[in-house]
Design a protein around this motif. Sequence first.
Motif, PDB file in Angstrom:
ATOM      1  N   TYR A 194       0.828  -1.205   0.000  1.00  0.00           N
ATOM      2  CA  TYR A 194       0.000   0.000   0.000  1.00  0.00           C
ATOM      3  C   TYR A 194       0.866   1.261   0.000  1.00  0.00           C
ATOM      4  O   TYR A 194       0.564   2.230  -0.716  1.00  0.00           O
ATOM      5  CB  TYR A 194      -0.919   0.001   1.229  1.00  0.00           C
ATOM      6  CG  TYR A 194      -1.902   1.158   1.242  1.00  0.00           C
ATOM      7  CD1 TYR A 194      -3.091   1.084   0.532  1.00  0.00           C
ATOM      8  CD2 TYR A 194      -1.638   2.315   1.966  1.00  0.00           C
ATOM      9  CE1 TYR A 194      -3.999   2.141   0.535  1.00  0.00           C
ATOM     10  CE2 TYR A 194      -2.538   3.379   1.974  1.00  0.00           C
ATOM     11  CZ  TYR A 194      -3.706   3.288   1.257  1.00  0.00           C
ATOM     12  OH  TYR A 194      -4.592   4.338   1.256  1.00  0.00           O
ATOM     13  N   ILE A 241      -6.203   1.102  -4.600  1.00  0.00           N
ATOM     14  CA  ILE A 241      -4.884   1.204  -5.226  1.00  0.00           C
ATOM     15  C   ILE A 241      -4.997   0.839  -6.709  1.00  0.00           C
ATOM     16  O   ILE A 241      -5.962   0.197  -7.137  1.00  0.00           O
ATOM     17  CB  ILE A 241      -3.837   0.289  -4.554  1.00  0.00           C
ATOM     18  CG1 ILE A 241      -4.246  -1.175  -4.626  1.00  0.00           C
ATOM     19  CG2 ILE A 241      -3.622   0.704  -3.107  1.00  0.00           C
ATOM     20  CD1 ILE A 241      -3.204  -2.137  -4.055  1.00  0.00           C
ATOM     21  N   THR A 297       0.703   4.054  -2.985  1.00  0.00           N
ATOM     22  CA  THR A 297       0.082   5.358  -2.714  1.00  0.00           C
ATOM     23  C   THR A 297       1.029   6.410  -2.148  1.00  0.00           C
ATOM     24  O   THR A 297       0.720   7.599  -2.197  1.00  0.00           O
ATOM     25  CB  THR A 297      -1.086   5.187  -1.724  1.00  0.00           C
ATOM     26  OG1 THR A 297      -0.560   4.745  -0.460  1.00  0.00           O
ATOM     27  CG2 THR A 297      -2.099   4.168  -2.232  1.00  0.00           C
TER      28      THR A 297
END
Length: 421
Positions: A61, A387, A65
Amino acid sequence: MNWEKIRKTLGPGILFASTAIGVSHLVQSTRAGANYGFALLIFIIAANVLKFPFFEFAARYASATGETLIDGYKKLGKFAIWLYFIITICSMFFVSAAVVLVTAGFMDNLFGLSELWSHFQLFPVALVFVVTVGLLLSGKFNFLDHLIKIIGTTLLVSTLVVFIMTLLKGPATHVPDFTPPAIFEETSLLFIIALMGWMPTALDMSTWVSLWAVEKMRSTNYHPSLKESLIDFNLGYWISAFLSVCFVTLGAYLIYGTGRSLPTGSVGFADSVIKLYTTTMGNWSYIIIGTAAFSIMFGTCIGLFDGYARTLERTTTLIFAKKSQHIKNSRTVYIWSLVLLALGSFSINAFFSGQFKTLIDLATTISFLIAPLVAIANFKLVSKTYIAKPFVPGKLMTFISYLGIVFLTGFAMFYIYVMFL
């Protein structure tokens, strides 16, 4: 593979490993081997494999991001970020108290502090709190972190050497009337749940992987690819997993069935763990192993306090700061978080004074009970909703995730049933 880029990426995974190799390995894995031989090894392997996706999703993650999992929890809704905030508050005192108690045991065993301050039984514990918070407040963590990694490497190499030598030597002779303990009785089953709670570490600490990854990006001004991020994380995670097997083996080969048992006090337990090494390597290695074991625990302790303080700082910012505005006095929040954590954890230590195993099992059990909630949240955040598609986990990882959620939820419900129904 560009090794310059790898160098800029390496760090969060290694830091994760140095934090994980603490109570779960030195204490719980050793106890599992000493009390049950290799009978619980399947549970240790299962916990490491089935919890792996939810830790890996933190690195995934962050790479996708550039944000932490905590930021992701807010995207799931106010309920999610508030729930994580409450979970952190409810668990951090018990977790920190357990880690500090083990650290103090290894420190006291190495320096004999309790003999100098016999009128204050909790002096080693208090000293660990003071030094840990003091170092973090003084900003000397980076230097100490590098030193801890060097000494941690010494413990890693020593453990591998002793592991191989112990395998070659074979298990100790069992006493004639030895009877293996029953695994499927209530006491054993409760210990299994506690054992898996921090194997390789508490699942709610998965957010720290993303916190450290994002901080690494900021400090190097380099955003690694998904492949580079996962190389770093996988290296740290599977080193930690393998070492848990090593400690089970040491306990199983050197203590199980011999009629001896591990002491219930933190200082005596630390001495017994160190003697697992000296039994194989010789008494000359005691000071080396004792220093390395204390150092890795102290590194775990510092990483734990820093992780919880950063977590409280970030969750407080996301919950209470206005939109598009950061809390200006975030450093103040960090400082007060450290102070609150130290005072609360010390109170837990004082309450459970002399109950080493009880506190460890309680802390690890709490971590296991909240693990399903964290697992579900982490799994949801790596879906295509949050995502980009290239970062979404494949079919195998998704399958293991479903198994992991069922595994964690099933054991949590079983514990609740045994204890309260």
